[in-house]
Design an enzyme around this catalytic site. Structure first.
Site, PDB file in Angstrom:
ATOM      1  N   ASN A 149      -6.294   0.938  -3.071  1.00  0.00           N
ATOM      2  CA  ASN A 149      -7.172   1.640  -2.116  1.00  0.00           C
ATOM      3  C   ASN A 149      -6.601   2.994  -1.715  1.00  0.00           C
ATOM      4  O   ASN A 149      -6.320   3.275  -0.557  1.00  0.00           O
ATOM      5  CB  ASN A 149      -7.506   0.776  -0.893  1.00  0.00           C
ATOM      6  CG  ASN A 149      -6.299   0.358  -0.071  1.00  0.00           C
ATOM      7  OD1 ASN A 149      -5.171   0.316  -0.579  1.00  0.00           O
ATOM      8  ND2 ASN A 149      -6.511   0.060   1.202  1.00  0.00           N
TER       9      ASN A 149
ATOM     10  N   GLY B 269      -3.240  -2.666   9.977  1.00  0.00           N
ATOM     11  CA  GLY B 269      -2.126  -2.694   9.035  1.00  0.00           C
ATOM     12  C   GLY B 269      -0.804  -2.463   9.719  1.00  0.00           C
ATOM     13  O   GLY B 269      -0.740  -1.854  10.795  1.00  0.00           O
TER      14      GLY B 269
ATOM     15  N   ASP C 293      -8.557  -5.010  -2.829  1.00  0.00           N
ATOM     16  CA  ASP C 293      -7.982  -5.141  -1.484  1.00  0.00           C
ATOM     17  C   ASP C 293      -8.168  -3.838  -0.695  1.00  0.00           C
ATOM     18  O   ASP C 293      -8.031  -2.757  -1.235  1.00  0.00           O
ATOM     19  CB  ASP C 293      -6.490  -5.467  -1.524  1.00  0.00           C
ATOM     20  CG  ASP C 293      -5.947  -5.743  -0.129  1.00  0.00           C
ATOM     21  OD1 ASP C 293      -6.333  -6.761   0.450  1.00  0.00           O
ATOM     22  OD2 ASP C 293      -5.170  -4.920   0.375  1.00  0.00           O
TER      23      ASP C 293
ATOM     24  N   ASP D  72       2.260  -6.906   2.502  1.00  0.00           N
ATOM     25  CA  ASP D  72       1.050  -6.146   2.873  1.00  0.00           C
ATOM     26  C   ASP D  72       1.468  -4.892   3.643  1.00  0.00           C
ATOM     27  O   ASP D  72       0.835  -4.505   4.634  1.00  0.00           O
ATOM     28  CB  ASP D  72       0.062  -6.995   3.686  1.00  0.00           C
ATOM     29  CG  ASP D  72      -1.314  -6.317   3.804  1.00  0.00           C
ATOM     30  OD1 ASP D  72      -1.542  -5.309   3.101  1.00  0.00           O
ATOM     31  OD2 ASP D  72      -2.132  -6.797   4.596  1.00  0.00           O
TER      32      ASP D  72
ATOM     33  N   HIS E 108       0.858  -1.185   0.000  1.00  0.00           N
ATOM     34  CA  HIS E 108       0.000   0.000   0.000  1.00  0.00           C
ATOM     35  C   HIS E 108       0.898   1.240   0.000  1.00  0.00           C
ATOM     36  O   HIS E 108       1.547   1.530   1.008  1.00  0.00           O
ATOM     37  CB  HIS E 108      -0.913   0.007   1.227  1.00  0.00           C
ATOM     38  CG  HIS E 108      -1.887  -1.142   1.250  1.00  0.00           C
ATOM     39  ND1 HIS E 108      -3.120  -1.080   0.656  1.00  0.00           N
ATOM     40  CD2 HIS E 108      -1.789  -2.391   1.765  1.00  0.00           C
ATOM     41  CE1 HIS E 108      -3.758  -2.239   0.819  1.00  0.00           C
ATOM     42  NE2 HIS E 108      -2.963  -3.059   1.485  1.00  0.00           N
ATOM     43  N   LEU E 109       0.932   1.938  -1.133  1.00  0.00           N
ATOM     44  CA  LEU E 109       1.782   3.137  -1.242  1.00  0.00           C
ATOM     45  C   LEU E 109       1.050   4.416  -0.834  1.00  0.00           C
ATOM     46  O   LEU E 109       1.673   5.452  -0.646  1.00  0.00           O
ATOM     47  CB  LEU E 109       2.331   3.283  -2.662  1.00  0.00           C
ATOM     48  CG  LEU E 109       3.392   2.273  -3.096  1.00  0.00           C
ATOM     49  CD1 LEU E 109       3.810   2.522  -4.545  1.00  0.00           C
ATOM     50  CD2 LEU E 109       4.609   2.304  -2.183  1.00  0.00           C
TER      51      LEU E 109
HETATM   52  O1  DOR Z   1      -4.496  -4.583   7.571  1.00  0.00           O
HETATM   53  C1  DOR Z   1      -4.805  -4.187   6.470  1.00  0.00           C
HETATM   54  N1  DOR Z   1      -4.497  -2.945   6.069  1.00  0.00           N
HETATM   55  N2  DOR Z   1      -5.459  -4.997   5.646  1.00  0.00           N
HETATM   56  C2  DOR Z   1      -5.987  -4.557   4.477  1.00  0.00           C
HETATM   57  O2  DOR Z   1      -6.596  -5.316   3.769  1.00  0.00           O
HETATM   58  C3  DOR Z   1      -5.838  -3.147   4.078  1.00  0.00           C
HETATM   59  C4  DOR Z   1      -4.666  -2.550   4.721  1.00  0.00           C
HETATM   60  C5  DOR Z   1      -4.671  -1.055   4.630  1.00  0.00           C
HETATM   61  O3  DOR Z   1      -4.942  -0.521   3.542  1.00  0.00           O
HETATM   62  O4  DOR Z   1      -4.364  -0.389   5.622  1.00  0.00           O
HETATM   63 ZN    ZN Z   2      -5.881  -7.032   2.295  1.00  0.00          ZN
END
Ligand code: DOR
Ligand code: ZN
Length: 424
Positions: free
Chosen positions: A94, A323, A151, A304, A62-63
């Protein structure tokens, strides 16, 4: 521009290469690999006692840009990738706006270009990741996405998911799916079980993940689409994928260091730092993940990487976002948890982090064979160090691994022949 990597143990699992070799790089490509190469007028990098391997390929990052630049930017995320030995990454859609159209995909690629890290933005499956209307898959493919995923806000509507798979199959795009039943997990913070009970909180049950994995497997079997299960976290989930693969279903899956290293107990010790979706599970699940990595049920190790601000993570457990960051610690955690424990040979750990994820998306990466992009990680597999979040170049400091003793340290990261990270 010629670069000679002299000495070092060259480990290229895709080619079955493991030996003391030199590597000659010219114009960003691997030109030659061999013993005692005799080259004049090249810059020489002495790899000495280090291990030289294909740059890591991380399928799940996730950038945050555009829209959440307080958490991370493409530039800071790519700097973190470089520091972690990652030369290719798939960026999750996202963002705000979501990467649901060619323009956002192009924006992320444009921002990534100067970083030297090969960033492949995944396209959203539904418009705005709202789970209602499919995006224009063909246009996203033309814009260069390697895969489609919602996601962060996974699709729950089965009819829509089935249509997405039918279309993705036609275009040859894999669908990456975060499996958790929304109604069962809501916005809950921890695994359902001992720890949720101890905290008096509702939990996210393992079955919420397993049911959706089962569902995805059945849809993949029916539609013929390649479905890739994101960050698998339960032993039973791995077993479902194992059985599906055995009967030829086009399903693959990934896991992350947190799922083979930590259990739900970490939430009792570290609170929101250990909050992640899917949640950390039980010791039996950790063992199931390790078994899946050992026998090939699990195809890849990803991070992730999900940066959040200190302010967000300072909220009470039920309100804080889920996250954890991972780019700067994944190789060390994988070597510590899988290689130094004797579970997997070094070459296998590296394959799970480079050749296998590259092959899964059909990328021309993950090997050091002549003619390929010169993407390399040069590391000391044995060096002991202690993870210090203050040293991170990511904006995110949200790691449950701060203070953990690990072994395996990245010394240089080279992307298309350019040194994009050097220790110290
Ligand atoms: O823990 C998570 N963080 N799971 C996810 O599916 C999304 C991610 C986030 O974008 O922070
Ligand atoms: Zn995820």
């Amino acid at each position: 521009m010629r670069l000679l990597i002299r000495g070092g143990r060259v480990l290229d699992p895709a080619q079955g290469v493991d030996g003391a070799l030199d590597i000659l790089i010219e114009n960003g490509k691997i030109v030659q690999t061999g013993q005692n190469l005799n080259v004049d007028s090249a810059q020489v990098l002495d790899a000495g006692r280090l291990t030289v391997a294909p740059g890591l390929v991380d399928l799940h990052v996730h950038l945050r840009e555009p829209g959440f630049e307080d958490k991370e930017t493409v530039a800071t995320g790519c700097a973190a990738a470089a520091r972690g030995g990652v030369t290719t990454l798939v960026a999750m859609p996202n963002t705000r706006p979501a990467a649901d159209c060619p323009e956002i995909v192009a924006l992320v690629r444009h921002k990534a270009a100067p970083t030297g890290v090969n960033v492949l933005p995944a396209g959203a499956v539904t418009v705005g990741q709202k789970g209602q209307a499919l995006t224009d898959f063909a246009a996203l493919k033309a814009a260069g996405v390697p895969a489609l995923t919602d996601d962060g806000v996974p699709i729950q509507n089965l009819n829509l998911l089935r249509q997405a798979m039918q279309q993705a199959k036609k275009l040859g795009l894999p669908l990456l799916d975060h499996c958790e039943d929304r109604d069962m997990v809501q916005n809950y913070a921890v695994n359902e079980g001992r720890v949720s009970q101890a905290l008096g909180l509702p939990g996210r049950p393992a079955i919420a993940e397993e049911l959706q994995i089962m569902r995805d497997v059945m849809l993949a079997e029916e539609t013929g689409a390649h479905v890739h299960i994101c960050h698998i976290s339960t032993a039973k989930g791995v077993e479902i994928v194992r059985q599906a693969k055995a009967r030829g279903v086009p399903v693959t899956c990934e896991t992350c260091p947190q799922y083979f290293t930590l259990t739900e107990d970490e939430v009792l010790r570290q609170g929101t730092m250990a909050r992640v979706n899917p949640p950390l599970r039980t010791q039996a699940d950790v063992e199931g993940i390790r078994a899946g990595l050992a026998d090939g049920a699990i195809d890849a190790i990803v991070t992730d990487h999900a940066p959040h601000t200190a302010g967000e993570k300072a909220k009470p457990l039920p309100d804080a976002p889920s996250g954890m960051v991972g780019l700067e610690t994944s190789l060390a955690l994988a070597l510590t948890g899988l290689y130094h424990t004797g579970l997997l040979p070094l070459a296998r750990v590296l394959a799970l982090m480079s050749a296998a994820p590259a092959a899964l998306l059909g990328l021309d990466k993950g090997t050091l064979s002549p003619g390929r992009d010169a993407d390399l990680v040069i590391f000391d597999p044995d060096e002991a160090w202690v993870i210090d979040k203050e040293q991170f170049v990511s904006k995110g400091r949200n790691t449950p691994f701060h203070g953990r003793a690990v072994r395996g340290k990245v010394k240089y990261t080279i992307s298309q022949g350019n040194i994009i990270y050097m220790e110290g």
